[in-house]
Design a protein around this motif. Structure first.
Motif, short mmCIF file in Angstrom:
data_model
loop_
_atom_site.label_atom_id
_atom_site.label_comp_id
_atom_site.label_asym_id
_atom_site.label_seq_id
_atom_site.Cartn_x
_atom_site.Cartn_y
_atom_site.Cartn_z
N SER A 1 43.73 44.13 22.20
CA SER A 1 42.26 44.86 22.11
C SER A 1 40.82 44.48 22.41
O SER A 1 40.38 44.48 23.37
N LEU A 2 40.49 43.07 21.93
CA LEU A 2 39.15 42.00 22.10
C LEU A 2 39.11 41.54 23.13
O LEU A 2 38.12 41.35 23.87
N PHE A 3 40.78 40.69 23.20
CA PHE A 3 41.19 39.83 24.33
C PHE A 3 41.23 41.64 25.54
O PHE A 3 40.16 40.14 26.54
N VAL A 4 41.46 42.40 25.71
CA VAL A 4 41.49 43.13 26.86
C VAL A 4 39.39 43.16 27.22
O VAL A 4 39.21 42.88 28.55
N GLY A 5 38.65 43.46 25.76
CA GLY A 5 37.16 43.68 26.37
C GLY A 5 36.62 41.85 26.83
O GLY A 5 36.22 42.56 27.86
N GLY A 6 37.88 41.04 26.65
CA GLY A 6 37.08 39.90 26.94
C GLY A 6 37.27 39.47 27.96
O GLY A 6 36.35 38.67 28.85
N ILE A 7 38.63 39.70 28.65
CA ILE A 7 38.95 39.88 30.06
C ILE A 7 38.09 40.29 30.63
O ILE A 7 37.87 39.96 31.84
N GLY A 8 37.21 41.05 30.39
CA GLY A 8 36.93 42.68 31.14
C GLY A 8 34.73 41.84 31.44
O GLY A 8 34.45 42.21 33.10
N ILE A 9 34.79 41.29 30.63
CA ILE A 9 33.86 41.30 30.26
C ILE A 9 33.90 39.17 31.56
O ILE A 9 32.91 39.53 32.17
N MET A 10 34.79 38.82 31.75
CA MET A 10 34.92 37.83 32.34
C MET A 10 35.25 38.18 33.92
O MET A 10 35.12 37.47 35.03
N ASN A 11 35.78 38.85 33.96
CA ASN A 11 35.72 40.51 35.06
C ASN A 11 34.49 40.29 36.11
O ASN A 11 33.97 39.66 36.89
N ILE A 12 33.75 40.60 35.26
CA ILE A 12 32.82 41.20 35.42
C ILE A 12 31.65 40.01 35.70
O ILE A 12 30.73 39.70 36.34
N MET A 13 31.92 38.80 35.23
CA MET A 13 30.82 37.42 35.18
C MET A 13 31.10 37.53 36.41
O MET A 13 30.31 36.91 37.29
N LEU B 1 46.35 48.42 48.38
CA LEU B 1 46.44 46.45 47.97
C LEU B 1 46.45 46.50 49.07
O LEU B 1 45.98 44.73 48.57
N SER B 2 45.43 46.59 50.68
CA SER B 2 45.05 45.20 50.59
C SER B 2 43.38 45.31 50.21
O SER B 2 43.44 44.15 50.12
N ALA B 3 43.06 45.96 49.50
CA ALA B 3 41.80 45.30 49.10
C ALA B 3 41.49 44.98 47.36
O ALA B 3 41.10 44.03 47.58
N ILE B 4 43.24 45.02 46.93
CA ILE B 4 43.24 44.72 45.92
C ILE B 4 43.58 43.11 46.36
O ILE B 4 43.78 42.71 45.54
N ALA B 5 44.51 42.90 47.27
CA ALA B 5 44.66 41.27 48.16
C ALA B 5 43.74 40.85 48.58
O ALA B 5 43.73 39.78 47.99
N ALA B 6 43.50 41.05 48.21
CA ALA B 6 41.32 40.95 49.18
C ALA B 6 41.02 40.07 47.74
O ALA B 6 40.11 38.95 48.57
N HIS B 7 40.32 41.00 46.97
CA HIS B 7 40.46 40.51 45.27
C HIS B 7 41.15 40.08 44.60
O HIS B 7 41.32 40.43 43.43
N LYS B 8 42.04 39.12 44.36
CA LYS B 8 43.14 38.29 44.34
C LYS B 8 42.89 38.00 42.33
O LYS B 8 43.21 38.66 41.35
N LEU B 9 41.44 36.66 42.92
CA LEU B 9 41.37 36.85 40.55
C LEU B 9 40.88 38.21 39.84
O LEU B 9 40.93 38.85 38.87
N ARG B 10 39.92 38.50 40.72
CA ARG B 10 39.25 40.29 40.40
C ARG B 10 40.27 41.31 39.89
O ARG B 10 40.98 41.71 39.33
N SER B 11 41.89 41.59 40.97
CA SER B 11 42.61 42.34 40.33
C SER B 11 43.32 41.11 39.46
O SER B 11 44.05 42.34 39.06
N ALA B 12 43.83 40.30 39.58
CA ALA B 12 44.42 39.41 38.44
C ALA B 12 43.93 40.14 37.13
O ALA B 12 44.44 40.29 36.70
N LEU B 13 42.73 40.09 37.00
CA LEU B 13 41.56 40.00 35.87
C LEU B 13 42.31 41.49 35.17
O LEU B 13 42.11 42.24 34.03
N THR B 14 42.59 42.53 36.45
CA THR B 14 41.57 43.46 36.04
C THR B 14 43.61 44.01 34.81
O THR B 14 43.15 44.63 34.71
N LEU B 15 44.10 43.61 36.15
CA LEU B 15 45.37 44.26 35.88
C LEU B 15 45.75 42.99 34.28
O LEU B 15 46.74 43.94 33.71
N LEU B 16 45.42 42.32 34.33
CA LEU B 16 45.51 41.60 32.73
C LEU B 16 45.51 42.61 31.67
O LEU B 16 46.21 42.92 30.42
#
Lengths: 409, 419
Positions: free
Chosen positions: A296-308, B21-36
């Motif tokens: 869960s900390l890792f997931v929080g870290g990913i959130g930080i990375m994303n927002i950065m 889908l097109s919005a997700i495809a437009a921001h690949k990195l961001r979407s990838a991190l979010t779904l990670l």
């Protein structure tokens, strides 16, 4: 000096950025808070369990050897079976020889155990542990006398019908009567109470206070004539424990006339074995627990990375301007790293505060303990999370081409 | 308020899906991190649940060596989880004697077969080829074979004659047979068990080995022979009863209980002085023991999902701000608040579901690594897969609603003017 200036400036810029996007920063912090709370609680729980265990076996004493027929833990079933078949119980003769021959021992106490109902007037207590031993027991067990006296060498030698009782026996059986001088009945033999032990608590769920100690010779005469014995040996202070152990081993082998090619037919147990066993069984559990909570900390870290990343993209022009008027890559990198680290540190601090209050809430349900190492560790972990998850976005910002960045719409 | 036809609703869903889908495809990195984030959250739940299922399979295949519709009667409970305060109670019970077993054998009319078993610790097997220590010795009657689901690979099983006249015969497990008789069939050979001669009359088909050890390393002798030799030390027997079918199982248990109580002269107001157990009761006990562990682990692992949800909310808020103009244009050409809301919630759900599907995949693989290690068949917890994906959608809806609501309530005029 220049670096400190850069650091100072980076700190200001990132603090402004954090404050400019309140909602965004709050949510990112919340992610870290959740992670830190779970990880810290898990670490505190592991620590608490460890401490509880250590405390519960502390009465064994780290410098006391337990010479017994069987070892406490067997590696394999066949070892166990071999022991069950081959080994003879320790006998009185062997214990006496050991007492006379050990030079590195401060105190030696042979022990015999039995569980018998005990009577006092009309009251009866079952499940009281009767221990037959000598005067050395006071030192090997670490018990203290609260009233009266312990068994003296003369009592032990003469096998007088006296006894020293644990605090639970004193409170349960005597219920406020004067215990000293009273007569107890064990197996219909009278024993006079000469002392009461201080409260010792429990070890691994066994009460240490629900016991009655009688001189070993009296035990042999009145309760059980040929019991299997244990011998507790406390090493002299300052003596190397390995050496003391070896001396006991050699002496025992000598007493038992074991030829050199035979394995030991007795066991010398130590507190260490229990600790080792405990660590072996809990290490796996602790590892899995830390792994799951750190997810869960890792997931929080990913959130930080994303927002950065978002923050870097939004502020491309600002980066371009800073670079155009002479900011180094390092300065930009520092700016964004500090921003990420700030969010994480704030999250870590809040998380710690929450975890700390939670430990107080569950303290009486579960042995949980918040210690300084755990606190320092979780602060470090949150800082690391910030640095690791902030690095990639900061690196991207730092490597931007100022010309492109300025042109960015 | 206009009434919407289903076709219109369907079209709306399809449109918001393609936009998402097109919005997700437009921001690949961001979407990838979010779904990670979601991926990890779902992974941690699924991996734990799969591992639990694998462990359960492992316990089921190891804890019990009883066949279907079979139960056993013992003096001691088979497994005890937790403290053993009742130890003294069990210890004071009378041992289960051969006479008890005979009584059940004679009177249990509802039972398909009744076996009497004694476990006589371990011994050393010596043949003219090989010597093998630590072999389990079991004393049995013919009825034990169906109860244990032992199949005869070679030779024959025990007969009543063997038991009645306490013959010196034995039946050995297949792995033991291969070890001590490497050449030819063991049937008809003689072997020494703890120094006493027996004639091998049969071999039992293998059940395979597990982490608990080789299950085929044992020798079976008639229970009477065993009692003659070891009985003085170890006369506590187990009675194995197999019911005719599932329908009469409960009746059979009751009947046998009655017979045992009579045989052991238990007064009507006294509790049973023996233990009854079957595979089901063992598994039930295991489940009860692990329930709190499972609940705790589920809570801890769903916390990661909570953190992931917050990440989604954050990134959706950013995305709404970035697309303010787009929202303004959509509103200006006639999109309703509801349409905008659906668009953003749909985006959140799609993100979560993609992460969820991948997470479930990794979780199943990860959990089954344990199965590989423990050598049990892999488990796929279908109920948790469905639940996990459902939770993903819920996370998407819960954490996507606020950003979507914010997007829907933007003033079209302001948002068109937004720079």
């Amino acid at each position: 000096m220049k670096f400190i200036g850069e650091f100072h400036e980076g700190f200001h810029i990132s603090w402004d950025a954090v404050r400019a996007h309140k909602m965004r920063s709050t949510l990112a912090t919340l992610g870290i808070v959740i992670g830190i709370v779970t990880v810290t609680l898990m670490a505190a729980a592991i620590e608490g369990l460890n401490n509880a265990f250590m405390q519960s076996i502390s009465s064994l004493g780290s410098d006391v050897f337990y010479v017994q027929q069987y070892t406490w833990f067997n590696a394999t079933e066949s070892d166990y079976l071999r022991q069950q078949r081959r080994r003879r119980p320790l006998q009185m003769r062997e214990a006496e020889a050991l007492v006379g021959q050990l030079t590195l021992a401060q105190a030696v106490a042979p022990l015999a155990y039995d569980q018998d109902p005990v009577r006092y007037k009309t009251r009866k207590a079952d499940n009281v542990l009767i221990i037959g031993t000598t005067d050395g027991y006071l030192q090997t067990s670490g018990a203290n006398i609260s009233e009266g006296r312990f068994i003296t060498p003369f009592d032990a030698e003469g096998g007088l019908p006296i006894c020293v009782i644990g605090s639970d026996v004193a409170s349960n059986l005597f219920q406020g009567d004067m215990a000293l001088g009273a007569q107890l009945k064990i197996e219909d033999q009278s024993f006079q109470v000469v002392g009461v032990l201080e409260k010792q608590g429990s070890m691994l769920g066994w009460s240490l206070d629900n016991r009655i100690i009688v001189p070993l010779r009296a035990f042999l005469k009145n309760i059980w004539s040929r019991p299997p014995l244990d011998i507790n040996v406390k090493a002299k202070p300052g003596v190397d424990l390995g050496e003391a152990r070896e001396e006991i081993r050699q002496t025992m082998r000598h007493i038992r006339h074991l030829p050199p090619n035979q394995p030991d037919d007795f066991a010398i147990n130590q507190q260490e074995q229990l600790i080792e066993m405990f660590h072996r069984t809990t290490a796996g559990i602790a590892l899995v627990g830390i792994f799951i909570t750190s997810l869960s900390l890792f997931v929080g870290g990913i959130g930080i990375m994303n927002i950065m990343f978002v923050s870097v993209a939004e502020r491309t022009r600002e980066i371009g301007v800073r670079k155009a008027i002479g900011a180094k890559r390092r300065a930009i990198l520092l700016q964004f790293l500090i921003e990420a680290a700030c969010i994480c540190l704030i999250g870590g601090a809040i998380g710690l505060a929450i975890a700390w209050s939670l430990t107080f809430a569950v303290k009486h349900l579960f042995p949980i303990e918040m210690s300084w190492p755990v606190v320092v560790l979780s602060i470090l972990v949150s800082l690391m999370t910030g640095l690791v998850s902030g690095f990639l976005p900061a690196w991207r910002a730092a490597r931007m081409n100022p010309v492109d960045a300025l042109r960015n719409e | 308020m206009k009434f919407h036809k289903p076709t219109l609703l369907l079209a709306e869903i399809r449109e918001s899906l393609s936009m998402a889908l097109s919005a997700i495809a437009a921001h690949k990195l961001r979407s990838a991190l979010t779904l990670l984030g979601v991926l990890i959250g779902v992974f941690s739940i699924i991996v734990v649940m799969t591992a639990m299922r694998v462990l359960k399979n492992f316990v089921e295949s190891n804890l019990s060596q009883l066949g279907g519709q079979t139960f056993a009667i013992q003096r001691w409970p088979q497994v005890q989880f937790g403290n053993d305060n009742d130890w003294e109670k069990y210890w004071r019970r009378k041992p289960i004697s051969l006479a008890n077993g005979r009584a059940v054998e004679e009177k249990a009319t509802l039972a398909a077969s009744v076996g009497i078993e004694g476990d006589f610790w371990q011994g050393t097997v010596q043949t003219r080829f090989q010597k093998k220590p630590n072999v389990k010795i079991l004393g049995e009657t013919p009825g034990s074979f169906p109860a244990h689901e032992w199949l005869i690979e070679d030779g024959r099983a025990l007969t009543d004659g063997d038991v009645d006249s306490a013959r010196n015969v034995c039946i050995i497990g297949s792995s033991l047979a291969k070890t001590v008789f490497p050449l030819g069939t063991p049937v008809g050979e003689s072997l020494k068990l703890n120094g006493i001669n027996y004639v091998v009359i049969g071999v039992i088909a293998p059940k395979g080995s597990s982490l608990a050890g080789d299950q085929d390393n044992f020798a079976v002798i008639p229970v009477t022979t065993a009692l003659n030799r070891y009985g003085r030390w170890w006369e506590d027997l187990t009675i194995l009863v197999q019911a005719r079918d599932a329908a009469s199982y409960d009746d059979c248990v009751e009947q046998v209980r009655g017979i045992m109580r009579t045989a052991r002269k238990v007064a009507p107001d006294q509790p049973d002085d023996f233990e009854l157990y079957s595979n089901d009761s063992l598994i039930e006990q295991f489940n009860k023991f692990t329930r709190s562990v499972r609940i705790g682990v589920t809570i801890v692992s769903s916390i990661a999902l909570l953190a992931a949800g917050i990440g989604i909310m954050n990134i959706m808020l950013v995305s709404v701000t970035e697309r303010t103009r787009e929202i303004g244009i959509r509103r200006a050409v006639g999109a309703k608040k509801r349409n905008v809301m659906a668009q953003f919630i749909m985006e959140a759900i799609v993100l979560c579901e993609i992460g969820g599907v991948i997470g479930v995949g990794f979780g199943i693989v990860g959990g089954n690594l344990l199965a590989l290690f423990m050598k049990v068949p892999p488990a796929i917890p279908f109920d948790w897969i469905v639940l996990g994906l459902l939770i993903c959608s819920v996370v998407g809806i819960v954490f996507g609603t606020y950003p979507a609501w914010k997007a829907a309530n933007l003033d079209p005029i302001d948002s068109l003017r937004y720079e």
